[in-house]
Design a protein around this motif. Structure first.
Motif, mmCIF file in Angstrom:
data_model
loop_
_atom_site.group_PDB
_atom_site.id
_atom_site.type_symbol
_atom_site.label_atom_id
_atom_site.label_comp_id
_atom_site.label_asym_id
_atom_site.label_seq_id
_atom_site.Cartn_x
_atom_site.Cartn_y
_atom_site.Cartn_z
ATOM 1 N N LEU A 1 40.123 83.203 30.548
ATOM 2 C CA LEU A 1 40.311 81.759 30.646
ATOM 3 C C LEU A 1 39.904 81.269 32.025
ATOM 4 N N GLY A 2 39.122 80.195 32.044
ATOM 5 C CA GLY A 2 38.708 79.598 33.302
ATOM 6 C C GLY A 2 38.849 78.087 33.261
ATOM 7 N N LEU A 3 38.764 77.465 34.426
ATOM 8 C CA LEU A 3 38.867 76.012 34.526
ATOM 9 C C LEU A 3 37.476 75.426 34.704
ATOM 10 N N ALA B 1 45.770 68.463 42.140
ATOM 11 C CA ALA B 1 46.919 68.897 41.349
ATOM 12 C C ALA B 1 46.475 69.678 40.116
ATOM 13 N N VAL B 2 45.343 69.305 39.536
ATOM 14 C CA VAL B 2 44.809 70.040 38.381
ATOM 15 C C VAL B 2 44.467 71.468 38.779
ATOM 16 N N VAL B 3 43.778 71.628 39.899
ATOM 17 C CA VAL B 3 43.406 72.976 40.354
ATOM 18 C C VAL B 3 44.653 73.774 40.719
ATOM 19 N N ALA B 4 45.606 73.129 41.364
ATOM 20 C CA ALA B 4 46.851 73.816 41.722
ATOM 21 C C ALA B 4 47.601 74.269 40.483
ATOM 22 N N ALA B 5 47.621 73.438 39.447
ATOM 23 C CA ALA B 5 48.288 73.813 38.197
ATOM 24 C C ALA B 5 47.578 74.981 37.533
ATOM 25 N N ALA B 6 46.252 74.991 37.603
ATOM 26 C CA ALA B 6 45.492 76.108 37.033
ATOM 27 C C ALA B 6 45.798 77.401 37.772
ATOM 28 N N TRP B 7 45.854 77.310 39.091
ATOM 29 C CA TRP B 7 46.156 78.502 39.898
ATOM 30 C C TRP B 7 47.557 79.010 39.583
ATOM 31 N N ALA C 1 49.148 78.668 36.895
ATOM 32 C CA ALA C 1 49.172 79.212 35.536
ATOM 33 C C ALA C 1 48.421 80.524 35.428
ATOM 34 N N GLY C 2 47.831 80.996 36.517
ATOM 35 C CA GLY C 2 47.163 82.292 36.509
ATOM 36 C C GLY C 2 45.666 82.244 36.350
ATOM 37 N N ILE C 3 45.070 81.073 36.318
ATOM 38 C CA ILE C 3 43.608 80.971 36.189
ATOM 39 C C ILE C 3 42.953 81.364 37.505
ATOM 40 N N ARG C 4 41.967 82.249 37.399
ATOM 41 C CA ARG C 4 41.267 82.738 38.588
ATOM 42 C C ARG C 4 39.750 82.640 38.437
ATOM 43 N N ALA D 1 44.552 66.099 34.020
ATOM 44 C CA ALA D 1 45.924 66.033 34.545
ATOM 45 C C ALA D 1 46.525 67.432 34.560
ATOM 46 N N PRO D 2 47.389 67.734 35.544
ATOM 47 C CA PRO D 2 47.986 69.073 35.632
ATOM 48 C C PRO D 2 48.845 69.417 34.419
ATOM 49 N N THR D 3 49.484 68.428 33.808
ATOM 50 C CA THR D 3 50.311 68.721 32.630
ATOM 51 C C THR D 3 49.468 69.275 31.488
ATOM 52 N N LEU D 4 48.227 68.794 31.369
ATOM 53 C CA LEU D 4 47.336 69.289 30.313
ATOM 54 C C LEU D 4 46.949 70.746 30.565
ATOM 55 N N VAL D 5 46.777 71.097 31.833
ATOM 56 C CA VAL D 5 46.471 72.490 32.161
ATOM 57 C C VAL D 5 47.607 73.387 31.690
ATOM 58 N N LYS D 6 48.821 73.020 32.049
ATOM 59 C CA LYS D 6 49.988 73.819 31.683
ATOM 60 C C LYS D 6 50.113 73.934 30.162
ATOM 61 N N THR D 7 49.956 72.825 29.459
ATOM 62 C CA THR D 7 50.062 72.827 28.003
ATOM 63 C C THR D 7 49.010 73.714 27.369
ATOM 64 N N ASN D 8 47.780 73.599 27.840
ATOM 65 C CA ASN D 8 46.694 74.373 27.232
ATOM 66 C C ASN D 8 46.798 75.861 27.544
ATOM 67 N N VAL D 9 47.214 76.197 28.748
ATOM 68 C CA VAL D 9 47.366 77.616 29.082
ATOM 69 C C VAL D 9 48.466 78.243 28.222
#
Length: 289
Positions: free
Chosen positions: A6-8, A27-33, A35-38, A264-272
């Motif tokens: 999984l990537g952003l 905030a989107v990138v921070a949420a991805a990080w 959530a473990g996205i690298r 939005a960061p909430t979408l990152v969290k939801t999708n992950v």
């Protein structure tokens, strides 16, 4: 290199379809990080440099060896009226096509400056649909030169069509291909020839735009009947349609990674969270039907 599953994707960071603030992008990138996205993908075209600048700032201070970053070449960001209809950005700059050797080298140099980094891990030619000859005769050899010098770790092509990606496999030696909107529950054109060919050659495939421009992430009330049927099938199995959409490409041999984008960061969290939800085999049979 090992591509994470999984990537952003960096399109929304460049104000794809609608504008977000610098703070929201960070905030989107921070949420991805968190959530473990690298794995992070961007391009000069995304917001005409805005995505690269925002992503670079958001990653600043993080250990460079702890994540993979890909960007693209083929469009140079230049001053002058133009803008881009897909991105909410000022109209005082535009993208100029250039798949020449000098254009590719200049593109990478400018990308590194915007990112504030000394290297990228993957460099892809970006949408050379109408520039085949220059891309295959000048652009790709420039990528190969950068790879042989160790300037980039892997090279390839990113496009919204499979036919020319197959041609690149047959005429060049890419490490990675980014197939956008070709490995979705609604559009499976990459499965016909591209994915089997890449699997046989050991070429990694990254699936982008897996939500079919949002239809499979949050289906509207007037969604096409097939989308509504898929959503009902997923609901019967306790799986979100978005989760199935993200998992579908990875069922194909040779597909290594899926890119998701978010405003939005909430979408990152939801999708992950949806990505890591198990999908029963019975559901795949229903979705295939």
């Amino acid at each position: 290199m090992n591509l994470p599953e999984l990537g952003l994707g960096g399109g929304p960071l460049g104000n794809y379809l609608r504008a977000i603030s610098d703070e929201e992008a960070e905030a989107v990138v921070a949420a991805a990080w968190e959530a473990g996205i690298r794995y992070f993908d961007t391009a000069p075209y995304y917001g005409l440099g805005l995505s690269e600048r925002r992503l670079g700032r958001a990653l600043r201070g993080l250990p460079r060896s702890s994540y993979l970053l890909s960007t693209k070449a083929g469009r140079l960001v230049r001053p002058g009226p133009g803008g881009e209809r897909l991105f909410e950005v000022p109209g005082d700059r535009h993208a100029a096509w250039d798949f020449s050797r000098d254009g590719v080298l200049r593109s990478l140099e400018e990308s590194l400056e915007r990112l504030g980094l000394d290297r990228v891990d993957i460099l892809l030619l970006h949408d050379p649909d109408h520039h085949w000859r220059q891309a295959v005769e000048e652009g790709f050899p420039a990528l190969a030169e950068l790879r042989s010098q160790g300037v980039v770790g892997a090279i390839g092509v990113g496009m919204n069509q499979s036919r020319m990606l197959v041609d690149f496999v047959n005429h060049t030696d890419p490490d990675v291909l980014l197939a956008a909107n070709q490995l979705t529950l609604l559009r499976r054109t990459a499965l016909e020839e591209l994915v089997p060919l890449c699997a046989s050659r050991g070429i990694r495939v990254v699936a982008g735009s897996v939500f079919h421009r949002g239809l499979l992430a949050d289906p509207p009330l007037d969604a096409p009947p097939e989308v509504a049927r898929m959503a009902r099938a997923c609901a019967r199995h306790g799986v979100t349609l978005a989760g199935a959409a993200m998992r579908f490409p990875l069922r194909q041999p040779g597909v290594s990674s899926v890119l998701i984008g978010a405003h939005a960061p909430t979408l990152v969290k939801t999708n992950v969270e949806a990505f890591w939800q198990p999908v029963p085999e019975e559901l795949w049979a229903e979705l295939s039907a």
